[in-house]
Design an enzyme around this catalytic site. Structure first.
Site, PDB file in Angstrom:
ATOM      1  N   SER A 175       0.878  -1.180   0.000  1.00 46.85           N
ATOM      2  CA  SER A 175       0.000   0.000   0.000  1.00 46.85           C
ATOM      3  C   SER A 175       0.909   1.220   0.000  1.00 46.85           C
ATOM      4  CB  SER A 175      -0.848  -0.017   1.279  1.00 46.85           C
ATOM      5  OG  SER A 175      -1.328   1.279   1.582  1.00 46.85           O
ATOM      6  N   TYR A 189      -2.241  -1.158  10.640  1.00 48.82           N
ATOM      7  CA  TYR A 189      -2.243  -1.337   9.184  1.00 48.82           C
ATOM      8  C   TYR A 189      -0.981  -0.713   8.575  1.00 48.82           C
ATOM      9  CZ  TYR A 189      -3.946  -1.226   4.353  1.00 48.82           C
ATOM     10  OH  TYR A 189      -4.072  -1.391   2.993  1.00 48.82           O
TER      11      TYR A 189
HETATM   12  N1  LIG Z   1      -8.803  -1.012  -1.242  1.00 49.49           N
HETATM   13  C1  LIG Z   1      -7.780  -0.176  -1.109  1.00 49.49           C
HETATM   14  O1  LIG Z   1      -7.962   1.063  -1.217  1.00 49.49           O
HETATM   15  C2  LIG Z   1      -6.387  -0.700  -0.844  1.00 49.49           C
HETATM   16  C3  LIG Z   1      -5.331   0.218  -0.890  1.00 49.49           C
HETATM   17  C4  LIG Z   1      -4.035  -0.237  -0.655  1.00 49.49           C
HETATM   18  C5  LIG Z   1      -3.789  -1.572  -0.390  1.00 49.49           C
HETATM   19  N2  LIG Z   1      -4.838  -2.454  -0.356  1.00 49.49           N
HETATM   20  C6  LIG Z   1      -4.517  -3.854  -0.036  1.00 49.49           C
HETATM   21  O2  LIG Z   1      -5.050  -4.714  -1.017  1.00 49.49           O
HETATM   22  C7  LIG Z   1      -5.392  -5.975  -0.427  1.00 49.49           C
HETATM   23  C8  LIG Z   1      -6.814  -6.331  -0.786  1.00 49.49           C
HETATM   24  O3  LIG Z   1      -7.656  -5.294  -0.324  1.00 49.49           O
HETATM   25  P1  LIG Z   1      -9.173  -5.121  -0.808  1.00 49.49           P
HETATM   26  O4  LIG Z   1      -9.434  -3.664  -0.813  1.00 49.49           O
HETATM   27  O5  LIG Z   1      -9.453  -5.941  -2.004  1.00 49.49           O
HETATM   28  O6  LIG Z   1      -9.906  -5.733   0.477  1.00 49.49           O
HETATM   29  P2  LIG Z   1     -11.294  -6.531   0.620  1.00 49.49           P
HETATM   30  O7  LIG Z   1     -11.673  -6.368   2.054  1.00 49.49           O
HETATM   31  O8  LIG Z   1     -12.260  -6.114  -0.446  1.00 49.49           O
HETATM   32  O9  LIG Z   1     -10.842  -8.040   0.347  1.00 49.49           O
HETATM   33  C9  LIG Z   1      -9.927  -8.689   1.185  1.00 49.49           C
HETATM   34  C10 LIG Z   1     -10.111 -10.174   1.081  1.00 49.49           C
HETATM   35  O10 LIG Z   1      -9.165 -10.787   1.988  1.00 49.49           O
HETATM   36  C11 LIG Z   1      -9.831 -11.814   2.698  1.00 49.49           C
HETATM   37  N3  LIG Z   1      -9.170 -12.084   3.982  1.00 49.49           N
HETATM   38  C12 LIG Z   1      -9.209 -11.329   5.107  1.00 49.49           C
HETATM   39  N4  LIG Z   1      -8.522 -11.932   6.097  1.00 49.49           N
HETATM   40  C13 LIG Z   1      -8.020 -13.086   5.588  1.00 49.49           C
HETATM   41  C14 LIG Z   1      -7.249 -14.139   6.111  1.00 49.49           C
HETATM   42  N5  LIG Z   1      -6.851 -14.139   7.396  1.00 49.49           N
HETATM   43  N6  LIG Z   1      -6.919 -15.175   5.312  1.00 49.49           N
HETATM   44  C15 LIG Z   1      -7.334 -15.192   4.017  1.00 49.49           C
HETATM   45  N7  LIG Z   1      -8.090 -14.239   3.463  1.00 49.49           N
HETATM   46  C16 LIG Z   1      -8.437 -13.190   4.233  1.00 49.49           C
HETATM   47  C17 LIG Z   1     -11.245 -11.304   2.880  1.00 49.49           C
HETATM   48  O11 LIG Z   1     -12.164 -12.350   3.198  1.00 49.49           O
HETATM   49  C18 LIG Z   1     -11.503 -10.639   1.529  1.00 49.49           C
HETATM   50  O12 LIG Z   1     -12.043 -11.545   0.590  1.00 49.49           O
HETATM   51  C19 LIG Z   1      -5.132  -5.805   1.080  1.00 49.49           C
HETATM   52  O13 LIG Z   1      -3.889  -6.352   1.430  1.00 49.49           O
HETATM   53  C20 LIG Z   1      -5.132  -4.308   1.268  1.00 49.49           C
HETATM   54  O14 LIG Z   1      -4.380  -3.905   2.385  1.00 49.49           O
HETATM   55  C21 LIG Z   1      -6.132  -2.042  -0.572  1.00 49.49           C
END
Ligand SMILES: NC(=O)c1ccc[n+]([C@@H]2O[C@H](COP(=O)([O-])OP(=O)(O)OC[C@H]3O[C@@H](n4cnc5c(N)ncnc54)[C@H](O)[C@@H]3O)[C@@H](O)[C@H]2O)c1
Length: 270
Positions: free
Chosen positions: A151, A164
């Protein structure tokens, strides 16, 4: 390349799902791993790729036994693993004054320890496979790639999401450390640093803070998950064969920006 196999964690929705879908479109076989069985099965149905192309494996990445099962099941279904996207992640609110200890532990357990456990299990398999070869000079024949979903918060900090921010900072350094360790085997390790992406996580984190996000985003909008998946596809494949130990920031220009953007430059949200 059609035989290549990737594991994508947190693949039931959001960025992970978009990455899985893109890799399948690119011709990879994909094991979708997620803690949420119901959403994982839905995702698999939606992909409609067939059992020989995509499987779902229920897995909490913070649990070592479940991670070992993930690797074993992927190998039993597809016979090989060529890459991994450590994408599973959670964000629990709180800063130094109010974050519960248990929430700190949980975020670190999923975002950092989880990525470590899956990387370790997959890297061990890859190294064993490489060391079993008769001709070690042909390392590029089966290019392996590990991708960590970091991120922009691995570099810039959020005051109210301390755990985070810490987890992503750690993930960036883990990316570099593992890249150095695994380079002699030809295994590449890189990260992607998204800014704000339109997923459930963003709605949970941002709430009504979209205006603040836009004011810090030169492109004037949040990203779609597919815009992250495109970079994952690049890092997974041959076009990035000389890139390792890097994080590619997919942030609409946010890390380049000092001060904030004028509201007039903000483009309508997508
Ligand atoms: N959405 C954003 O703006 C953003 C920005 C920067 C980084 N990210 C990173 O991208 C990644 C995905 O984020 P997203 O926005 O798609 O999130 P999301 O919440 O839409 O999806 C996350 C998925 O991870 C799964 N998950 C959670 N805990 C878990 C575990 N212990 N074991 C296996 N699966 C697990 C959830 O069930 C879900 O399906 C994350 O690492 C997040 O930190 C997201």
């Amino acid at each position: 390349m059609s035989e290549r196999v990737f594991i994508v964690t947190g693949a039931a929705k959001g960025i992970g799902y978009a990455c899985a879908r893109r890799l399948i479109a690119d011709g990879y076989k994909v094991a979708l791993a997620d803690i949420d069985q119901a959403d994982g099965k839905k995702a698999l149905d939606q992909l409609n790729a067939g059992k020989d192309k995509a499987i779902f494996i229920e897995c909490d990445v913070s649990e070592k036994l479940e991670v070992h099962n993930l690797v074993a099941e992927t190998l039993s279904a597809f016979g090989r693993i060529d890459g991994l996207i450590n994408n599973a992640g959670i964000a629990l609110k709180g800063g130094a004054l109010d974050l519960e200890e248990s929430d700190f532990d949980r975020v670190l357990a999923v975002n950092l320890r989880g990525a470590f456990l899956v990387s370790k299990a997959v890297a061990k398999y890859m190294v064993e496979e490489i060391e079993g070869r008769e001709d070690r000079s042909r390392l590029t024949e089966r290019p392996y790639s590990i991708i960590n979903m970091s991120s922009i918060n691995d570099t810039v900090a959020l005051p109210d999401y301390l755990a985070y921010t810490v987890s992503k900072g750690g993930l960036l350094q883990m990316t570099r450390s593992m890249a150095l360790e695994l380079a002699p085997f030809g295994i590449r390790v890189n990260a992607i640093g998204p800014g704000s992406v339109k997923t459930d996580m963003l709605s949970g984190v941002a709430g009504d803070a979209l205006e603040k996000i836009h004011s810090r985003t030169p492109l004037g909008r949040v990203a779609l998950p597919d815009e992250i998946a495109g970079v994952a596809s690049f890092l997974a494949g041959e076009d990035s064969s000389y890139i390792t130990g890097q994080c590619i920031y997919v942030d609409g220009g946010r890390l380049a920006l000092n001060y904030t953007m004028s509201p007039r430059t903000v483009i309508e949200d997508i």
